[in-house]
Design an enzyme around this catalytic site. Structure first.
Site, PDB file in Angstrom:
ATOM      1  N   TYR A 126      -1.133  -3.762  11.314  1.00  0.00           N
ATOM      2  CA  TYR A 126      -1.997  -4.313  10.268  1.00  0.00           C
ATOM      3  C   TYR A 126      -1.571  -5.715   9.832  1.00  0.00           C
ATOM      4  O   TYR A 126      -2.242  -6.342   9.015  1.00  0.00           O
ATOM      5  CB  TYR A 126      -2.006  -3.391   9.054  1.00  0.00           C
ATOM      6  CG  TYR A 126      -2.486  -1.991   9.341  1.00  0.00           C
ATOM      7  CD1 TYR A 126      -3.240  -1.707  10.490  1.00  0.00           C
ATOM      8  CD2 TYR A 126      -2.181  -0.933   8.491  1.00  0.00           C
ATOM      9  CE1 TYR A 126      -3.668  -0.412  10.766  1.00  0.00           C
ATOM     10  CE2 TYR A 126      -2.610   0.355   8.761  1.00  0.00           C
ATOM     11  CZ  TYR A 126      -3.351   0.622   9.897  1.00  0.00           C
ATOM     12  OH  TYR A 126      -3.778   1.886  10.174  1.00  0.00           O
ATOM     13  N   ILE A 127      -0.482  -6.181  10.373  1.00  0.00           N
ATOM     14  CA  ILE A 127      -0.013  -7.510   9.979  1.00  0.00           C
ATOM     15  C   ILE A 127      -0.973  -8.601  10.454  1.00  0.00           C
ATOM     16  O   ILE A 127      -0.970  -9.716   9.919  1.00  0.00           O
ATOM     17  CB  ILE A 127       1.421  -7.765  10.498  1.00  0.00           C
ATOM     18  CG1 ILE A 127       2.124  -8.791   9.602  1.00  0.00           C
ATOM     19  CG2 ILE A 127       1.418  -8.215  11.958  1.00  0.00           C
ATOM     20  CD1 ILE A 127       3.619  -8.859   9.815  1.00  0.00           C
ATOM     21  N   PHE A 128      -1.814  -8.285  11.418  1.00  0.00           N
ATOM     22  CA  PHE A 128      -2.758  -9.288  11.906  1.00  0.00           C
ATOM     23  C   PHE A 128      -3.767  -9.690  10.837  1.00  0.00           C
ATOM     24  O   PHE A 128      -4.313 -10.781  10.873  1.00  0.00           O
ATOM     25  CB  PHE A 128      -3.467  -8.794  13.165  1.00  0.00           C
ATOM     26  CG  PHE A 128      -2.586  -8.830  14.374  1.00  0.00           C
ATOM     27  CD1 PHE A 128      -2.280 -10.030  14.988  1.00  0.00           C
ATOM     28  CD2 PHE A 128      -2.027  -7.668  14.887  1.00  0.00           C
ATOM     29  CE1 PHE A 128      -1.450 -10.079  16.103  1.00  0.00           C
ATOM     30  CE2 PHE A 128      -1.196  -7.706  16.002  1.00  0.00           C
ATOM     31  CZ  PHE A 128      -0.910  -8.912  16.608  1.00  0.00           C
ATOM     32  N   GLU A 171       0.838  -1.189   0.000  1.00  0.00           N
ATOM     33  CA  GLU A 171       0.000   0.000   0.000  1.00  0.00           C
ATOM     34  C   GLU A 171       0.880   1.250   0.000  1.00  0.00           C
ATOM     35  O   GLU A 171       1.682   1.444   0.912  1.00  0.00           O
ATOM     36  CB  GLU A 171      -0.906  -0.021   1.227  1.00  0.00           C
ATOM     37  CG  GLU A 171      -1.818  -1.239   1.276  1.00  0.00           C
ATOM     38  CD  GLU A 171      -2.355  -1.517   2.674  1.00  0.00           C
ATOM     39  OE1 GLU A 171      -2.305  -0.602   3.522  1.00  0.00           O
ATOM     40  OE2 GLU A 171      -2.810  -2.651   2.919  1.00  0.00           O
ATOM     41  N   HIS A 174      -1.432   2.530  15.478  1.00  0.00           N
ATOM     42  CA  HIS A 174      -0.264   2.902  14.690  1.00  0.00           C
ATOM     43  C   HIS A 174       1.024   2.868  15.509  1.00  0.00           C
ATOM     44  O   HIS A 174       2.030   3.424  15.109  1.00  0.00           O
ATOM     45  CB  HIS A 174      -0.438   4.310  14.098  1.00  0.00           C
ATOM     46  CG  HIS A 174      -1.470   4.387  13.039  1.00  0.00           C
ATOM     47  ND1 HIS A 174      -2.810   4.483  13.321  1.00  0.00           N
ATOM     48  CD2 HIS A 174      -1.371   4.359  11.679  1.00  0.00           C
ATOM     49  CE1 HIS A 174      -3.491   4.531  12.195  1.00  0.00           C
ATOM     50  NE2 HIS A 174      -2.657   4.448  11.189  1.00  0.00           N
ATOM     51  N   GLU A 229      -4.029  -6.787   3.076  1.00  0.00           N
ATOM     52  CA  GLU A 229      -2.789  -7.347   3.615  1.00  0.00           C
ATOM     53  C   GLU A 229      -2.627  -8.847   3.352  1.00  0.00           C
ATOM     54  O   GLU A 229      -1.523  -9.328   3.082  1.00  0.00           O
ATOM     55  CB  GLU A 229      -2.688  -7.072   5.109  1.00  0.00           C
ATOM     56  CG  GLU A 229      -2.378  -5.624   5.470  1.00  0.00           C
ATOM     57  CD  GLU A 229      -3.577  -4.707   5.393  1.00  0.00           C
ATOM     58  OE1 GLU A 229      -3.391  -3.481   5.536  1.00  0.00           O
ATOM     59  OE2 GLU A 229      -4.699  -5.206   5.189  1.00  0.00           O
ATOM     60  N   GLN A 262       1.943  -1.848   5.591  1.00  0.00           N
ATOM     61  CA  GLN A 262       2.175  -0.440   5.891  1.00  0.00           C
ATOM     62  C   GLN A 262       2.549  -0.184   7.347  1.00  0.00           C
ATOM     63  O   GLN A 262       3.480   0.554   7.636  1.00  0.00           O
ATOM     64  CB  GLN A 262       0.946   0.372   5.502  1.00  0.00           C
ATOM     65  CG  GLN A 262       1.202   1.858   5.485  1.00  0.00           C
ATOM     66  CD  GLN A 262       0.077   2.615   4.815  1.00  0.00           C
ATOM     67  OE1 GLN A 262      -0.919   2.933   5.450  1.00  0.00           O
ATOM     68  NE2 GLN A 262       0.232   2.903   3.539  1.00  0.00           N
TER      69      GLN A 262
END
Length: 803
Positions: A551-553, A494, A592, A525, A547
């Site tokens: 957000y890797i989850f 992204e 974040h 993702e 990103q």
């Protein structure tokens, strides 16, 4: 039998007749294996069985259009397909059921995966790539429904890259991008987000992918009305169908018992995907599942008599047989002879596989019984050892566990005794365990000479007059060198392309290297990781960018179920050297600024997890990883892109070592271990501690998986005799892991004069704002006071209480 695929466009009637009979033999062979395989589970010889019965005909059609260089990414019903390509024999199936730990006898995983999970070997014995264009390829299956879909996208995208990117040596991997990636999935699993995300992404990317949906109207016991709107997945996906004005999918719908319609559908699908690079969906309906979902239950419990009668009548093998007779291709008598011979063949294969499985166990049992008998004659606990021996003798078909339990229990009765017969039993037990354990534990990482730990450190070099630049510039210029040096490297994610990622670590590289090598993706993702996984399995070196670490989850299932365990579950026969690039740690806000390192460390065993404190270290990790062939997660410090660093002059060449810690500041009073963004706070606190007479040694963990393979932290603790681990994960997270590594694995407990401690974030997610950060995560004052209090306990007179 001849299983070489031929299409209806290039064969005579005699050839066609031969093909029909051959296909019928394979269908019956596969079905017979399913029936006898289930019986093996019910007798207790196998633990679990899941088979491909009821799906035979469409898989035969798929096999006819599958060519060398193509890849399959399927699920556990594709038994007939693998048999049709000559990649799976009846004996292979039974060795898989018995979990034979011999990769030659059980070529799918050497007993590590349950039956129904299929692979082909992509690697030579030395770990180098085979020529994948000289074979038909199956990527390693996973049980998790729809888990095969993200990888399928990447396998297909590799063909697009090889077709459109010049300057690649694709000899072993592609013929001008003409390879098709074939996916299979059950109708119920199309409800999964992974499936729908993959469908959308493949439609956007326009990759050569054919997805077969095996639709038997159930998902285990749950009928389609609970899974799919309108109970028809192809109708739901009709909006994806391409038009003259817009790209999209070609969609076919065909009945699973209609042999000729299936053949034509798959021929057409293959031509469209292969030639035009258009994705295709084949919705195969009116399929059955004669034995139910698996050996763990019976479908009579949830299907009514009407449905069961319908399934018997519309069984694809039954319909195929009737069609053969109606068209006069052969006679009922000839088919009965074929069927009888196949039953005999499968029974023979079953007996041979079971005999081969037991052969070594029985030989080991024989030796162990002799040793137990000899030891019992000399022991004061003779009666107990004799019982262990007799219990073992009573086991006619021993498994490895029986041998281990017997020998280890006997040794308990020999504690405190000493004679040669005991030593022989002890040596046998130790040798057996040493040789057996790797059969279940080896190949988690590449431990050979091409593994990441073998890459030597190359330090950054600096000019006499060193330029201080933003950390992101070092990353950017290092990536520039990487893309020049490795033409098969590409990055995507992204905002990775046009703007050069959200922190400009890829600034300007899309203009220089093009939109294929530096690409933007949608917000998705799971399939970003899937793109990287599939392309890595086909010889490319993808860098998949997530990103933010939080957000890797969204992609964690694909990472843990597929990427991290691929080498392990294939017994080292497949690899996916994917680099996942992300950024995290110290920033502000609940979503974040995460540092869920404990979660990732436990979920991603099989990947390297690297947490550099600055961008020079991060660049060095990328350089290291591209010299090896293993997957890794690199977590850049989110608040470090604008911090100034000295710019090395050997960009693209220096290598940060994996598995090695770095001592940032030497000291004598206490060892402080941290990593990533938090390390800067620890260094600040260490400098402030000097003002009150405390000399702390600061160690940067750098790599969390693996951590400190040289045990340098232990050497530090031998000097300081105290330990504090600081990180911004939750309590009991990564700091607890590091404590376990240092105290238990390295044995540092023997050198501690104070209790080892951890300093972590609070249990909640970090609150927003500067104050939220300060009161949610460890700060310099926290570090200072915790170290001071440890010294206060040691010497309260020299270090009186602060507060």
């Amino acid at each position: 039998m001849d299983t070489s695929p031929k299409t209806s466009n290039d064969i005579t009637f005699d050839d066609f007749k031969t093909q029909i009979i051959s296909d019928y033999k394979i269908a019956v062979l596969s079905r017979t294996c399913s029936l006898l395989g289930r019986k093996e589970v019910l007798t207790g010889k196998a633990k679990f069985g899941i088979f491909g019965d009821g799906k035979e005909l469409p898989q035969l059609a798929m096999a006819r259009s599958f060519k060398d260089g193509d890849f399959r990414s399927g699920y556990y019903r594709d038994q007939t397909f693998m048999m049709a390509l000559g990649l799976l024999t009846p004996k292979d199936i039974f060795h898989g059921l018995y979990a034979t730990t011999d990769i030659e006898k059980e070529p799918m995983s050497a007993g590590r995966q349950m039956g129904g999970h299929y692979i082909t070997h992509s690697l030579n014995e030395d770990g180098s790539w085979k020529n994948l264009m000289n074979q038909k390829n199956s990527s390693a299956d996973i049980s998790c429904t729809a888990g095969q879909m993200p990888r399928l996208l990447g396998l297909a995208q590799a063909s697009k890259v090889y077709r459109n990117l010049n300057g690649l040596d694709a000899t072993k991997f592609s013929n001008k991008g003409n390879e098709v990636a074939w996916g299979t999935i059950g109708n119920a699993s199309t409800s999964e987000g992974m499936f729908l995300e993959t469908i959308n992404a493949a439609g956007v990317l326009q990759v050569p992918m054919v997805i077969s949906i095996w639709d038997d109207e159930y998902g285990i016991s749950v009928p389609a009305k609970f899974h799919t709107t309108k109970e028809d997945i192809s109708e739901i996906l009709s909006g994806f169908k391409r038009t003259e004005e817009q790209n999209g999918y070609e969609i076919f719908k065909v009945k699973g018992w209609d042999y000729t319609a299936l053949m034509h559908a798959y021929e057409n699908a293959a031509d469209i995907a292969r030639d035009e690079h258009v994705p295709v969906i084949i919705h195969v309906t009116e399929l059955t599942q004669p034995q139910g979902h698996s050996s763990s239950g019976s479908h009579e419990r949830y299907k009514n008599e009407e449905r069961l009668d319908w399934e018997k009548e519309n069984d694809c093998n039954k319909q195929f047989r009737e069609w053969i007779l109606e068209t006069g291709i052969t006679t009922d008598e000839e088919l009965k002879v074929i069927e009888k011979n196949i039953v005999r063949e499968v029974r023979s294969a079953k007996r041979e596989a079971w005999s081969e499985y037991l052969e070594n166990h029985k030989a080991l049992k024989k030796n162990l019984v002799v040793l137990l008998d000899s030891a019992s004659l000399k022991s004061q606990n003779k009666n107990f050892i004799v019982k262990v021996k007799n219990d073992l003798i009573a086991i006619e078909e021993p498994i490895k566990k029986d041998l281990a339990v017997s020998s280890r229990k006997a040794l308990r009765y020999l504690i405190g005794e000493s004679f040669p017969e005991k030593q022989e039993l002890l040596q046998w037990t130790n040798t057996f365990l040493k040789e057996t354990q790797p059969l279940y534990s080896a190949n988690l990482y590449n431990d050979g000479p091409t593994g990441a730990l073998s890459v030597a450190e190359v330090k950054p070099e600096y000019a006499e007059t060193t330029e201080n630049v933003d950390g992101r510039v070092i990353l950017r210029d290092n990536f520039d060198k990487i893309f020049e040096k490795y033409p098969n490297t590409l990055v995507f994610g992204e905002d990775s392309g046009a703007i050069g990622d959200v922190n400009q670590g890829l600034e300007g590289l899309q203009n220089k290297f093009g939109k294929i090598r530096v690409a933007d993706t949608g917000i998705r993702e799971t399939t970003i990781i899937g793109q990287g996984t599939g392309m890595a399995m086909r010889g490319l070196r993808p860098i998949a960018e997530i990103q933010y670490l939080d957000y890797i989850f969204y992609a964690l299932s694909t990472l843990t179920d597929d990427v991290a365990c691929l080498r392990y579950r294939t017994f080292g026969k497949q690899k996916a050297p994917l680099i996942v690039r992300t950024r995290g740690h110290r920033l502000e806000g609940i979503w974040h600024s995460g540092s869920p390192m404990g979660t990732l460390i436990h979920a991603l065993r099989g990947m390297y997890i690297l947490s550099p404190r600055n961008m020079t270290q991060a660049a060095g990790f990328y350089n290291t990883l591209l010299k090896t062939d293993e997957p890794a997660l690199v977590i850049e410090s989110l608040n470090g892109y604008r911090l100034k660093e000295q710019k090395p002059i050997n960009l693209g060449e220096f290598c940060t070592p994996i598995g090695k810690v770095e001592t940032i500041k030497e000291g004598t009073d206490i060892t402080l271990v941290s990593y990533g963004s938090t390390l800067r706070i620890v260094v600040q606190a260490a400098e402030e501690l000097k003002e009150v007479g405390i000399d702390a040694e600061v160690i940067d963990a750098q790599t969390l998986l693996p951590f400190d393979v040289h045990h340098d932290t232990l050497e530090s603790i031998k000097k300081t005799n105290r330990l504090l681990v600081i990180d911004e994960d939750v309590p009991g997270g990564c700091s607890a892991y590091l404590l376990n590594e240092i105290i238990e694995k390295q044995g540092a407990y023997a050198y501690l004069d104070s209790a080892p401690q951890t300093l972590t974030s609070k249990a909640h997610r970090p609150a927003y704002g500067t104050d939220g950060d300060y009161f949610s995560k460890p700060n310099a004052e926290d570090v200072f006071e915790r170290v001071y209090n440890i010294m206060n306990e040691l010497d309260p007179e020299s270090f009186p209480e602060i507060r």
